[in-house]
Design an enzyme around this catalytic site. Structure first.
Site, mmCIF file in Angstrom:
data_model
loop_
_atom_site.group_PDB
_atom_site.id
_atom_site.type_symbol
_atom_site.label_atom_id
_atom_site.label_comp_id
_atom_site.label_asym_id
_atom_site.label_seq_id
_atom_site.Cartn_x
_atom_site.Cartn_y
_atom_site.Cartn_z
ATOM 1 N N TYR A 56 0.866 -1.235 0.009
ATOM 2 C CA TYR A 56 -0.027 0.023 0.068
ATOM 3 C C TYR A 56 0.811 1.261 0.126
ATOM 4 C CZ TYR A 56 -3.772 -3.121 1.685
ATOM 5 O OH TYR A 56 -4.378 -4.431 1.812
ATOM 6 N N HIS A 117 1.130 -11.633 1.924
ATOM 7 C CA HIS A 117 -0.041 -10.779 1.251
ATOM 8 C C HIS A 117 -0.399 -11.634 0.330
ATOM 9 C CE1 HIS A 117 -1.452 -6.310 0.612
ATOM 10 N NE2 HIS A 117 -2.497 -7.087 0.264
#
Length: 280
Positions: A56, A117
């Site tokens: 992010y 992730h």
């Protein structure tokens, strides 16, 4: 689950003994000052669970907001549950360096939950990354460890290797993507489920079933979807860059969906997003 047992302060006890707040705040696609502001609004609204990721590119801003809020309110750092994630499954040493980068970026001292992730990279890469995460966890820099968007085979690979069972699995879960087989597998191995994108990215707010429940309970579609997520036993991670929405997403503890309504929502199942769970 009774409404009386759910509140903004509700927590779920994980298999490793740590507790995770049932309602978290996601920061995907929030950058720079927007990320900082949104996290501050979330903390001011009572959220005590913030979800970030190396991918992010906002770990610094998210960490700064948490530290600034804690300093301004005298809230102990330990009262805010912070998650971040491994961006690339690049092997054992790469993973240990990535964890240190995340620690350096957030400046929070430790990470409450660290996730792989995604499953991309192959079975050996996943195993090597998981070993590294577990080793850093043993050093105390990570409190809990888990995975994100793994399929059943990916989880079986880790467990079959004799490695520690992940504590948490974060994956997109909502009435339009119920993933029943994955949910059943995780529950069978005492892996807590976090619902990523519990609001279906806003794509189903106008669905007749969601609209009908919103009208019945005098709630917004987003609030119906979040209530569904919590009553299913998931940790919900809504995100928003709007202060109004950040606040309104907490207004979900004064109504309760019936069992029949939950079953009806489960029946809306469809695929609404990219699905990495079947990758090699």
């Amino acid at each position: 689950m009774s409404t009386k047992k759910l509140s903004l302060g509700s927590k779920l006890k994980l298999r490793d003994g740590h507790e995770i707040p049932r309602l978290g705040f996601g920061t995907y696609e929030l950058d720079g000052q927007d990320a900082y502001n949104a996290v501050m609004w979330a903390l001011e609204s009572g959220y005590r669970h913030i979800d970030s990721a190396e991918w992010y590119e906002n770990e610094k801003e998210v960490g700064s907001a948490i530290l600034d809020y804690c300093k301004a309110t005298s809230l102990p750092r330990s009262e805010v549950f912070y998650t971040t994630k491994l961006k690339i499954n690049g092997g054992y040493e790469h993973t240990k360096k990535a964890i240190q980068r995340s620690l350096d970026a957030c400046q929070l001292g430790y990470i409450d939950l660290y996730l792989i992730h995604g499953p991309l990279g192959g079975a050996q890469a996943r195993k090597d990354c998981w070993r590294a995460i577990c080793d850093v966890q043993n050093d105390g820099l990570i409190r809990s460890a888990g995975i994100s968007t793994f399929g059943i085979r990916h989880m079986q690979d880790l467990i079959g290797e004799g490695l520690p069972v992940p504590t948490v699995h974060q994956i997109d879960l909502h009435p339009f993507q119920v993933r029943q087989e994955i949910v059943t597998f995780c529950k069978g191995h005492d892996i807590a489920l976090e619902a990523w994108a519990p609001l279906v990215r806003g794509m189903r707010f106008n669905h007749p079933s969601i609209q009908a429940l919103a009208k019945k309970y005098g709630k917004e579609p987003a609030q119906v979807l979040l209530r569904y997520s919590l009553q299913k036993g998931y940790v919900a991670l809504p995100k928003s860059s709007s202060k109004k929405r950040v606040v309104s997403n907490t207004d979900i503890f004064d109504f309760e969906l019936s069992e029949d309504e939950l079953i009806g929502l489960d029946g809306l199942d469809e695929v609404t997003d990219w699905d990495p769970t079947t990758c090699p």
